[in-house]
Scaffold this motif. Sequence first.
Motif, mmCIF file in Angstrom:
data_model
loop_
_atom_site.group_PDB
_atom_site.id
_atom_site.type_symbol
_atom_site.label_atom_id
_atom_site.label_comp_id
_atom_site.label_asym_id
_atom_site.label_seq_id
_atom_site.Cartn_x
_atom_site.Cartn_y
_atom_site.Cartn_z
ATOM 1 N N LYS A 1 22.142 -37.482 -18.143
ATOM 2 C CA LYS A 1 20.806 -37.360 -18.738
ATOM 3 C C LYS A 1 19.723 -37.413 -17.661
ATOM 4 O O LYS A 1 18.755 -36.641 -17.701
ATOM 5 N N ILE A 2 19.897 -38.317 -16.687
ATOM 6 C CA ILE A 2 18.921 -38.426 -15.590
ATOM 7 C C ILE A 2 18.885 -37.127 -14.786
ATOM 8 O O ILE A 2 17.817 -36.639 -14.408
ATOM 9 N N ILE A 3 20.074 -36.560 -14.533
ATOM 10 C CA ILE A 3 20.151 -35.307 -13.765
ATOM 11 C C ILE A 3 19.463 -34.172 -14.515
ATOM 12 O O ILE A 3 18.746 -33.353 -13.919
ATOM 13 N N GLU A 4 19.671 -34.106 -15.832
ATOM 14 C CA GLU A 4 19.026 -33.056 -16.634
ATOM 15 C C GLU A 4 17.507 -33.165 -16.559
ATOM 16 O O GLU A 4 16.800 -32.162 -16.435
ATOM 17 N N GLU A 5 16.994 -34.408 -16.642
ATOM 18 C CA GLU A 5 15.547 -34.618 -16.536
ATOM 19 C C GLU A 5 15.057 -34.227 -15.139
ATOM 20 O O GLU A 5 13.976 -33.640 -14.991
ATOM 21 N N TYR A 6 15.852 -34.528 -14.151
ATOM 22 C CA TYR A 6 15.502 -34.217 -12.765
ATOM 23 C C TYR A 6 15.467 -32.705 -12.561
ATOM 24 O O TYR A 6 14.549 -32.168 -11.923
ATOM 25 N N GLU A 7 16.462 -32.006 -13.120
ATOM 26 C CA GLU A 7 16.497 -30.545 -13.032
ATOM 27 C C GLU A 7 15.267 -29.942 -13.695
ATOM 28 O O GLU A 7 14.661 -28.993 -13.184
ATOM 29 N N GLY A 8 14.892 -30.514 -14.855
ATOM 30 C CA GLY A 8 13.729 -30.009 -15.581
ATOM 31 C C GLY A 8 12.465 -30.112 -14.769
ATOM 32 O O GLY A 8 11.623 -29.193 -14.775
ATOM 33 N N ASN A 9 12.335 -31.227 -14.027
ATOM 34 C CA ASN A 9 11.149 -31.392 -13.194
ATOM 35 C C ASN A 9 11.092 -30.356 -12.076
ATOM 36 O O ASN A 9 10.030 -29.821 -11.747
ATOM 37 N N ILE A 10 12.258 -30.069 -11.485
ATOM 38 C CA ILE A 10 12.296 -29.077 -10.403
ATOM 39 C C ILE A 10 12.007 -27.681 -10.948
ATOM 40 O O ILE A 10 11.221 -26.917 -10.392
ATOM 41 N N LEU A 11 12.647 -27.343 -12.083
ATOM 42 C CA LEU A 11 12.496 -25.998 -12.660
ATOM 43 C C LEU A 11 11.104 -25.751 -13.235
ATOM 44 O O LEU A 11 10.696 -24.606 -13.415
ATOM 45 N N SER A 12 10.391 -26.840 -13.536
ATOM 46 C CA SER A 12 9.044 -26.676 -14.092
ATOM 47 C C SER A 12 8.065 -26.153 -13.046
ATOM 48 O O SER A 12 6.949 -25.736 -13.386
ATOM 49 N N ASN A 13 8.468 -26.178 -11.793
ATOM 50 C CA ASN A 13 7.573 -25.753 -10.711
ATOM 51 C C ASN A 13 8.056 -24.479 -10.017
ATOM 52 O O ASN A 13 7.677 -24.211 -8.885
ATOM 53 N N ILE A 14 8.900 -23.683 -10.699
ATOM 54 C CA ILE A 14 9.415 -22.480 -10.039
ATOM 55 C C ILE A 14 8.357 -21.370 -10.034
ATOM 56 O O ILE A 14 7.480 -21.317 -10.889
ATOM 57 N N SER A 15 8.485 -20.512 -9.045
ATOM 58 C CA SER A 15 7.550 -19.396 -8.890
ATOM 59 C C SER A 15 8.266 -18.073 -9.159
ATOM 60 O O SER A 15 9.500 -18.026 -9.313
ATOM 61 N N LYS A 16 7.492 -17.005 -9.147
ATOM 62 C CA LYS A 16 8.063 -15.668 -9.333
ATOM 63 C C LYS A 16 9.041 -15.341 -8.206
ATOM 64 O O LYS A 16 10.102 -14.752 -8.432
ATOM 65 N N LYS A 17 8.723 -15.790 -6.985
ATOM 66 C CA LYS A 17 9.609 -15.546 -5.840
ATOM 67 C C LYS A 17 10.942 -16.267 -6.002
ATOM 68 O O LYS A 17 11.981 -15.767 -5.573
ATOM 69 N N ASP A 18 10.904 -17.480 -6.627
ATOM 70 C CA ASP A 18 12.141 -18.221 -6.873
ATOM 71 C C ASP A 18 13.063 -17.436 -7.798
ATOM 72 O O ASP A 18 14.291 -17.450 -7.645
ATOM 73 N N ILE A 19 12.463 -16.747 -8.774
ATOM 74 C CA ILE A 19 13.253 -15.992 -9.761
ATOM 75 C C ILE A 19 13.785 -14.700 -9.141
ATOM 76 O O ILE A 19 14.948 -14.336 -9.330
ATOM 77 N N ILE A 20 12.954 -14.016 -8.385
ATOM 78 C CA ILE A 20 13.385 -12.756 -7.760
ATOM 79 C C ILE A 20 14.475 -13.020 -6.726
ATOM 80 O O ILE A 20 15.483 -12.329 -6.659
ATOM 81 N N GLY A 21 14.265 -14.066 -5.917
ATOM 82 C CA GLY A 21 15.276 -14.476 -4.960
ATOM 83 C C GLY A 21 15.351 -13.605 -3.718
ATOM 84 O O GLY A 21 14.466 -12.788 -3.447
ATOM 85 N N ILE A 22 16.478 -13.782 -2.999
ATOM 86 C CA ILE A 22 16.720 -13.026 -1.771
ATOM 87 C C ILE A 22 18.171 -12.570 -1.762
ATOM 88 O O ILE A 22 18.981 -13.021 -2.569
ATOM 89 N N LYS A 23 18.494 -11.660 -0.845
ATOM 90 C CA LYS A 23 19.870 -11.191 -0.712
ATOM 91 C C LYS A 23 20.574 -11.945 0.404
ATOM 92 O O LYS A 23 19.980 -12.218 1.453
ATOM 93 N N ASP A 24 21.863 -12.294 0.149
ATOM 94 C CA ASP A 24 22.629 -12.940 1.211
ATOM 95 C C ASP A 24 23.251 -11.877 2.113
ATOM 96 O O ASP A 24 22.971 -10.683 1.964
ATOM 97 N N GLY A 25 24.120 -12.274 3.019
ATOM 98 C CA GLY A 25 24.719 -11.342 3.973
ATOM 99 C C GLY A 25 25.592 -10.297 3.324
ATOM 100 O O GLY A 25 25.822 -9.219 3.901
ATOM 101 N N ASP A 26 26.102 -10.591 2.108
ATOM 102 C CA ASP A 26 26.958 -9.632 1.399
ATOM 103 C C ASP A 26 26.189 -8.784 0.411
ATOM 104 O O ASP A 26 26.779 -8.016 -0.348
ATOM 105 N N GLY A 27 24.865 -8.942 0.393
ATOM 106 C CA GLY A 27 24.044 -8.137 -0.513
ATOM 107 C C GLY A 27 23.903 -8.736 -1.893
ATOM 108 O O GLY A 27 23.321 -8.106 -2.784
ATOM 109 N N ASN A 28 24.419 -9.939 -2.115
ATOM 110 C CA ASN A 28 24.287 -10.593 -3.410
ATOM 111 C C ASN A 28 22.927 -11.268 -3.546
ATOM 112 O O ASN A 28 22.392 -11.800 -2.581
ATOM 113 N N ILE A 29 22.412 -11.260 -4.774
ATOM 114 C CA ILE A 29 21.118 -11.880 -5.036
ATOM 115 C C ILE A 29 21.289 -13.399 -5.178
ATOM 116 O O ILE A 29 22.139 -13.888 -5.920
ATOM 117 N N ILE A 30 20.472 -14.132 -4.427
ATOM 118 C CA ILE A 30 20.431 -15.593 -4.541
ATOM 119 C C ILE A 30 19.037 -15.977 -5.018
ATOM 120 O O ILE A 30 18.037 -15.645 -4.381
#
Length: 571
Positions: A520-549
């Motif tokens: 339960k504590i971890i879920e609340e902690y995740e919620g706090n982190i995810l509440s501050n995500i940006s558009k760049k966080d969602i779009i992400g970046i490509k790793d060395g194999d071309g996968n989206i992170i």
Amino acid sequence: MSKMKFNLVEDPWIKVLDKKTTEIKKLTLIEVFTNTSRYSRLSGEMSSQDLAVMRFLLAILTTVYLRFDMDGNAYPWLDKKENFFVEPNKEFEKLRGNKWKKDILLTWKKLYDQGQFSDVVVQYLKENKELFDIFGSNPFYQVTKEEYNKLVEDKKRLTDKKQPGSVSLKQINRRISESGNSQAIFSPRTESTKNELSLDELVRWLIMYQNYAGTTDKSKIKDKEKVSVSAGWLYKINPVYLDGNDLFETLMLNLVLLGNDKDFYLPKPMWEWKNVEEYVDSLRTRICPKNIPEIYTNLSRLIYIDWNDSKHLKIYSAGLPMFNALNAFIEPMATWKIDKKSGGYLPIRRGLNTLGKEMWQNFGLYVKINQNDSDHKPGIVKWANELKRNGFLERDEILSMKMVDLIDDGNASSQMPAAEIVDDLTLNLDVIFDDSDKFYWPERIEQVIQDTQAIGNDIYYLGKDIGNLRKVANPQEYADKLRGNFYLRINIPFKKWLTSLSIEDDRDEKIIVWRTKLEKIIEEYEGNILSNISKKDIIGIKDGDGNIINIFTEFNKFKNKVYKHLKKEAL
């Protein structure tokens, strides 16, 4: 100077917290030992100062009750001498462990049941009050100028023309700890009052300084061997003690009357040595003391105080040799680690890099985590087990182990105080000293702690991944912050869970209770982190194999790790 007087036995200097009024009072030694149960705890300027003073009080109690029973009668193997000193008689050579231990443990039990210390302690103090006089011919925790000059290196002697080795009051005051070379930025006192102390303050800081001296002293005693300026003993050991419901109970729980040896050793606190030269000669051997009062009152500095000008005291300090700490198990409050060179044990000393680590995270340092655990545990914990085995403590009693540690700045040439840590570990007595095999509680607790810390590491790597995703300047620093916040969130809930455990518990059910709370504590902690995500966080970046992170792929990876440590099926 001749008119000045201050005696620890008769003048108030010990600060305590009154149980009824919650006021801080100053007491004499006689008042403390006469009415100990009236006070909650010691309440000086620092917790580490309180620990140093408590060990001084314990040295007095241990000295008295290793000589006399509760009624003031010398034990059968000792003859009473003047001033409540003793010497061995013909029965001493016949001593066998069980006999003397039985008599001494009986003294402890009677004192504990009575709820107060007996008259023999006050009688000892009254008979020897000259040994506790700040201004006496043998000044308490000090030496005379003649003794100082005789013992220090020739070039460090005090003369009319030169006075090396001076230490200011603001350095002995460990809340300031300011030397003449560097100014304390965050001082609790103004510049004009840094070098001012009342006599009762000076006594408390003097006791603490002998235990927590750094390594800035330039003067030292002369010796055939090279004398290294050593830090005070308490500075070296990451001390732990047992915390009671009031001052009497705390002193009694820490009144260790049985050492690690089968033999009986006469107690000898430093104030009982024949003279300073004899005491210093004993330090020159580098041999660890064999009795607790001696190690509790070990002096790290030869201190001479020039009282000629009471408003501007001149204090001179010279380094004393420190005994060999290897396998110094006579020290009850130390935590231990294996020395790779010798295969023996050395005290653990914490550094600034451990500030964020809670006491429960080092559970295995204090408690035997499985039946085959051969690591050396603190003597104070072994003492508690001895009291339990003899039926002196209730089976379901809650035992609180408290850790007070003054941590230095990490500079070998100064070792000035940088931080003070106070923490506790509270468990049911039967849980700590579980004697079952199949359902051994400490082993299960240690596994829960390892799994919980593994999740803390999972959060750290999640933080690094997010930091890299967001291209922050220092992903590692960001990760450390996330992990630190996680431990702040779980610290109190985990301590409450530990305290709730009992020997009758179904181990699996109680562990599930913690895992559920942690999830339960971890879920609340995740919620706090995810509440501050940006558009760049969602779009992400490509790793060395071309996968989206992106933020979601990183959280999925994190959750799979967490579920593994919570013993749940991964996503």
